[in-house]
Design an enzyme around this catalytic site. Sequence first.
Site, PDB file in Angstrom:
ATOM      1  N   ASP A  48     -16.307  79.657 -43.803  1.00 39.15           N
ATOM      2  CA  ASP A  48     -16.161  78.728 -42.685  1.00 39.15           C
ATOM      3  C   ASP A  48     -14.930  79.038 -41.852  1.00 39.15           C
ATOM      4  OD1 ASP A  48     -18.295  77.618 -43.822  1.00 39.15           O
ATOM      5  OD2 ASP A  48     -17.486  75.575 -43.964  1.00 39.15           O
ATOM      6  N   LEU A  98     -48.723  58.803 -41.116  1.00 37.62           N
ATOM      7  CA  LEU A  98     -49.298  59.390 -42.327  1.00 37.62           C
ATOM      8  C   LEU A  98     -49.963  58.318 -43.169  1.00 37.62           C
ATOM      9  CD1 LEU A  98     -46.327  61.679 -43.413  1.00 37.62           C
ATOM     10  CD2 LEU A  98     -48.663  62.468 -42.957  1.00 37.62           C
ATOM     11  N   GLU A 129     -45.119  69.763 -48.994  1.00 39.58           N
ATOM     12  CA  GLU A 129     -43.675  69.714 -48.704  1.00 39.58           C
ATOM     13  C   GLU A 129     -43.108  68.351 -49.075  1.00 39.58           C
ATOM     14  OE1 GLU A 129     -44.555  70.938 -44.791  1.00 39.58           O
ATOM     15  OE2 GLU A 129     -44.307  68.963 -43.907  1.00 39.58           O
ATOM     16  N   LYS A 131     -41.428  64.827 -48.776  1.00 39.29           N
ATOM     17  CA  LYS A 131     -41.379  63.876 -47.668  1.00 39.29           C
ATOM     18  C   LYS A 131     -39.946  63.368 -47.566  1.00 39.29           C
ATOM     19  CE  LYS A 131     -43.663  59.846 -45.711  1.00 39.29           C
ATOM     20  NZ  LYS A 131     -42.500  58.966 -45.545  1.00 39.29           N
ATOM     21  N   ASP A 133     -36.751  61.371 -46.450  1.00 41.17           N
ATOM     22  CA  ASP A 133     -36.597  59.976 -46.078  1.00 41.17           C
ATOM     23  C   ASP A 133     -35.589  59.886 -44.935  1.00 41.17           C
ATOM     24  OD1 ASP A 133     -37.161  57.356 -46.173  1.00 41.17           O
ATOM     25  OD2 ASP A 133     -36.148  56.940 -48.067  1.00 41.17           O
ATOM     26  N   TYR A 241     -41.124  69.685 -39.546  1.00 43.70           N
ATOM     27  CA  TYR A 241     -42.362  69.587 -40.324  1.00 43.70           C
ATOM     28  C   TYR A 241     -43.609  69.879 -39.514  1.00 43.70           C
ATOM     29  CZ  TYR A 241     -42.841  64.774 -38.513  1.00 43.70           C
ATOM     30  OH  TYR A 241     -42.954  63.675 -37.708  1.00 43.70           O
ATOM     31  N   LYS A 306     -50.827  68.785 -46.372  1.00 47.37           N
ATOM     32  CA  LYS A 306     -51.529  69.021 -45.118  1.00 47.37           C
ATOM     33  C   LYS A 306     -52.559  70.113 -45.334  1.00 47.37           C
ATOM     34  CE  LYS A 306     -47.340  67.771 -42.746  1.00 47.37           C
ATOM     35  NZ  LYS A 306     -46.151  68.147 -42.003  1.00 47.37           N
ATOM     36  N   LYS A 330     -46.759  59.089 -52.455  1.00 46.32           N
ATOM     37  CA  LYS A 330     -45.436  58.489 -52.645  1.00 46.32           C
ATOM     38  C   LYS A 330     -44.942  58.599 -54.083  1.00 46.32           C
ATOM     39  CE  LYS A 330     -44.416  56.678 -48.630  1.00 46.32           C
ATOM     40  NZ  LYS A 330     -44.126  55.294 -48.583  1.00 46.32           N
ATOM     41  N   CYS A 424      -7.188  36.167 -64.243  1.00 51.16           N
ATOM     42  CA  CYS A 424      -7.942  37.187 -64.970  1.00 51.16           C
ATOM     43  C   CYS A 424      -8.993  36.512 -65.853  1.00 51.16           C
ATOM     44  CB  CYS A 424      -7.008  38.029 -65.831  1.00 51.16           C
ATOM     45  SG  CYS A 424      -7.899  39.135 -66.943  1.00 51.16           S
ATOM     46  N   CYS A 427      -7.829  37.278 -69.711  1.00 46.94           N
ATOM     47  CA  CYS A 427      -6.590  36.799 -70.331  1.00 46.94           C
ATOM     48  C   CYS A 427      -5.940  35.638 -69.570  1.00 46.94           C
ATOM     49  CB  CYS A 427      -5.598  37.944 -70.484  1.00 46.94           C
ATOM     50  SG  CYS A 427      -4.838  38.441 -68.935  1.00 46.94           S
ATOM     51  N   CYS A 442      -5.447  42.250 -62.531  1.00 44.86           N
ATOM     52  CA  CYS A 442      -4.855  41.335 -63.502  1.00 44.86           C
ATOM     53  C   CYS A 442      -3.400  41.742 -63.721  1.00 44.86           C
ATOM     54  CB  CYS A 442      -5.633  41.431 -64.812  1.00 44.86           C
ATOM     55  SG  CYS A 442      -4.747  40.746 -66.219  1.00 44.86           S
ATOM     56  N   CYS A 448      -3.245  41.862 -71.793  1.00 44.90           N
ATOM     57  CA  CYS A 448      -4.636  41.503 -71.509  1.00 44.90           C
ATOM     58  C   CYS A 448      -5.530  42.345 -72.410  1.00 44.90           C
ATOM     59  CB  CYS A 448      -4.947  41.775 -70.034  1.00 44.90           C
ATOM     60  SG  CYS A 448      -6.699  41.610 -69.628  1.00 44.90           S
TER      61      CYS A 448
HETATM   62  O1  D41 Z   1     -40.791  64.870 -44.370  1.00 44.69           O
HETATM   63  C1  D41 Z   1     -41.404  64.017 -43.715  1.00 44.69           C
HETATM   64  N1  D41 Z   1     -40.906  62.799 -43.636  1.00 44.69           N
HETATM   65  C2  D41 Z   1     -42.665  64.332 -43.010  1.00 44.69           C
HETATM   66  C3  D41 Z   1     -43.154  63.423 -42.094  1.00 44.69           C
HETATM   67  C4  D41 Z   1     -43.348  65.534 -43.243  1.00 44.69           C
HETATM   68  N2  D41 Z   1     -42.873  66.449 -44.106  1.00 44.69           N
HETATM   69  N3  D41 Z   1     -44.508  65.784 -42.585  1.00 44.69           N
HETATM   70  C5  D41 Z   1     -45.022  64.900 -41.700  1.00 44.69           C
HETATM   71  N4  D41 Z   1     -46.170  65.211 -41.077  1.00 44.69           N
HETATM   72  C6  D41 Z   1     -46.702  64.362 -40.212  1.00 44.69           C
HETATM   73  C7  D41 Z   1     -47.983  64.724 -39.553  1.00 44.69           C
HETATM   74  C8  D41 Z   1     -48.978  65.250 -40.534  1.00 44.69           C
HETATM   75  C9  D41 Z   1     -48.587  63.535 -38.870  1.00 44.69           C
HETATM   76  C10 D41 Z   1     -47.701  65.782 -38.522  1.00 44.69           C
HETATM   77  C11 D41 Z   1     -44.357  63.676 -41.415  1.00 44.69           C
HETATM   78  C12 D41 Z   1     -44.962  62.831 -40.475  1.00 44.69           C
HETATM   79  N5  D41 Z   1     -46.129  63.196 -39.885  1.00 44.69           N
HETATM   80  C13 D41 Z   1     -44.422  61.542 -40.051  1.00 44.69           C
HETATM   81  N6  D41 Z   1     -43.175  61.154 -40.153  1.00 44.69           N
HETATM   82  C14 D41 Z   1     -43.091  59.915 -39.657  1.00 44.69           C
HETATM   83  C15 D41 Z   1     -44.308  59.519 -39.249  1.00 44.69           C
HETATM   84  C16 D41 Z   1     -45.146  60.548 -39.472  1.00 44.69           C
END
Ligand code: D41
Length: 687
Positions: A48, A98, A129, A131, A133, A241, A306, A330, A424, A427, A442, A448
């Site tokens: 860096d 989704l 892949e 998902k 957050d 994505y 997908k 999920k 406390c 004690c 304390c 204590c």
């Molecule tokens: O990583 C994600 N949060 C993620 C979100 C992902 N890896 N792929 C996604 N692919 C889609 C589509 C299939 C509809 C292109 C998504 C989302 N949608 C998505 N994120 C928020 C709403 C939809």
Amino acid sequence: MSLQNEDFIRYTTLAMASATEQEILRLREQLDRYNYAYYVLDDPLVPDAEYDRLFASLQQYESKHPGLVTIDSPTQRVGDKPLDSFSQVVHRVPMLSLNNAFDEEDMGAFDKRIRERLGIEDVVEYACEPKLDGIAVSLIYRDARLVQGSTRGDGSTGEDITLNVRTIPSVPLRLRGDGFPGTLEVRGEVYMPRAGFERLNRKARARGDKTFANPRNAAAGSLRQLSPRVTAQRPLEFCCYGIGIYEQGELPSSHSAIMANLREWGFRTNREAALAQGIEQCLVYHQQLAVKRDNLPYAIDGVVYKVNKIEQQEGLGFISRAPRWAIAYKFPAQEEITRLLDVEYQVGRTGAVTPVARLEPVFVGGVTVSNASLHNFDEVGRLGLEIGDHVVVRRAGDVIPQVAQVVLERRPADTRPVLTPEVCPVCGSPLERDEGEAILRCSGRLSCSAQQKESIKHFVSRKAMDIEGLGDKLVEQLVDEGLVERVSDIYKLQRAQLLDLERTGEKSADNILAAIEASMETTLPRFLYALGIREVGEATALALYQYYGSLDKIIVADKESLQEVPDIGAVVAGHIILFFQASHNLEVIRQLQDLGVHWPDRPAQAARNTPLEGRTFVLTGTFEAFGRDEARRRLQTLGARVAGSVSAKTTDLVAGPGAGSKLAKAQQLGIGILDESELIALFASLE
Ligand code: D41
């Protein structure tokens, strides 16, 4: 500084540029390449320190030649004019949502629907892949330049956050390479890695500011800043994505090929992404990622699958704003709602009284949680917490479960306020509050019993005196039975006394006595650490030992002298002085020594080969050839001091990849900077 200067690029490509212009272009190209290696390939090319030097050099050229500044220069990420509000952006290609799956059955049904619709018997190829957050974002590039960034919003309309996304280092301001379409819309998630999120909340807590409930909220809050300068301070990343608009270019035939192209063009793609042939492999991927989940540097809430072939995607289409060809499977939630049954007070080794939430047990993030950290009483106030409330409990990674927020809509009529204790809870001594600190303490010190127990637990712990077999439960028993009051009492324990305790058989009593005996032969750094002086951790204990060499010298050291020790400032020096001023502490030390606790003092300086004597190193970033601990040990063996933070006393900074503020400070102070290879060379020449 003028931001736009399109002519510059055209002019310079004619190879008629001046030396300055050529240098500017070269620096930009180099910085872009380093950035790409760092953020996309996860494989930094240079420390860096080197990046920062080049960056500073480019900044200097540009400030002397403002006419040569272009909008896509790496120096132009952070604009300084805050907006009044965000304008709306209509997505030309809607950002779909989704559908969710929650178990293997849902996944089976998803796969079956797809094969039926496509009329195929064979397995379907799925791109898998994590998902992330975070917050879904769209980036539009026209002729390789980033022209717009927007939030997903409701999928049809979002907000224009161009100035904010520009500050995210993993968002390319200009596409790399070639073969990209004239207009390209890249979609992905802006997220905050866990470490950055924890750091941000820690800072907020220290300042008494509101914390973010989770990394997703933190990312959203950071993107929603009207001032890009604020966003720029937040540790955000972008991972793509998919795509939206794709004009004047040939679309590859699969999702995985699109992602490979995006990566070539400069975008971060998820390194966990994989292809699965059929549903069985998808389920295996889900299981494997679930195992990895806690160790990933970012929060994920599931897997996205997908259909990989674009032709098949097109054949499937979408229904009510979600594609039929994708699904999110999920993971168990990392946040759940439960009830706060009570708030109890815990008294720590240094007397800090911290509130702990007792919860109705709830299954979250894969384990049952019935206690959660509340940090301090200010935090309770900020959360607006009352006993009986419904609260959101969060457990992510290996951090202690936390109460993230109160669900006010569900507050029952009979909640009780959380009282801040006045004395406390163990004690009964009055509580103190240090100036500018959120923590109540304390004042009973070692009278204590809670502080007694905790300081004894600390004394016997692995990195301190390392008395194996003297576990927490046993220490509590010993204190409760009045057998041990102060740490020196441990060395007076009799076999018969141990045998009288519940659950201690002959064999374990003998083992404990042997461990106590063995611990008498120790080292001064261990002993100093074991004493439990406030703010004196392992590193400070070692620094004290190296500076003074013997306990007697440390005991009589004054504040000025202590502050000469690397890494020790006024506050820590004050704690050390206070500790050795207390006669009962000196008495315990004397007793320990009388009972046989001993250590070698540091050998005389002259006998050692200490070519780095007088130099103070700070290590930052990561190293490849050895761990930071090893680097520290070897430097110390050569006589150097190794401090934790950069100060006027620092003589050398060793910066590995990932170095940040310490490096900047070292540069400011004009301190010598080495990279890993230079450190290796230094060792080679001295060891
Ligand atoms: O990583 C994600 N949060 C993620 C979100 C992902 N890896 N792929 C996604 N692919 C889609 C589509 C299939 C509809 C292109 C998504 C989302 N949608 C998505 N994120 C928020 C709403 C939809």
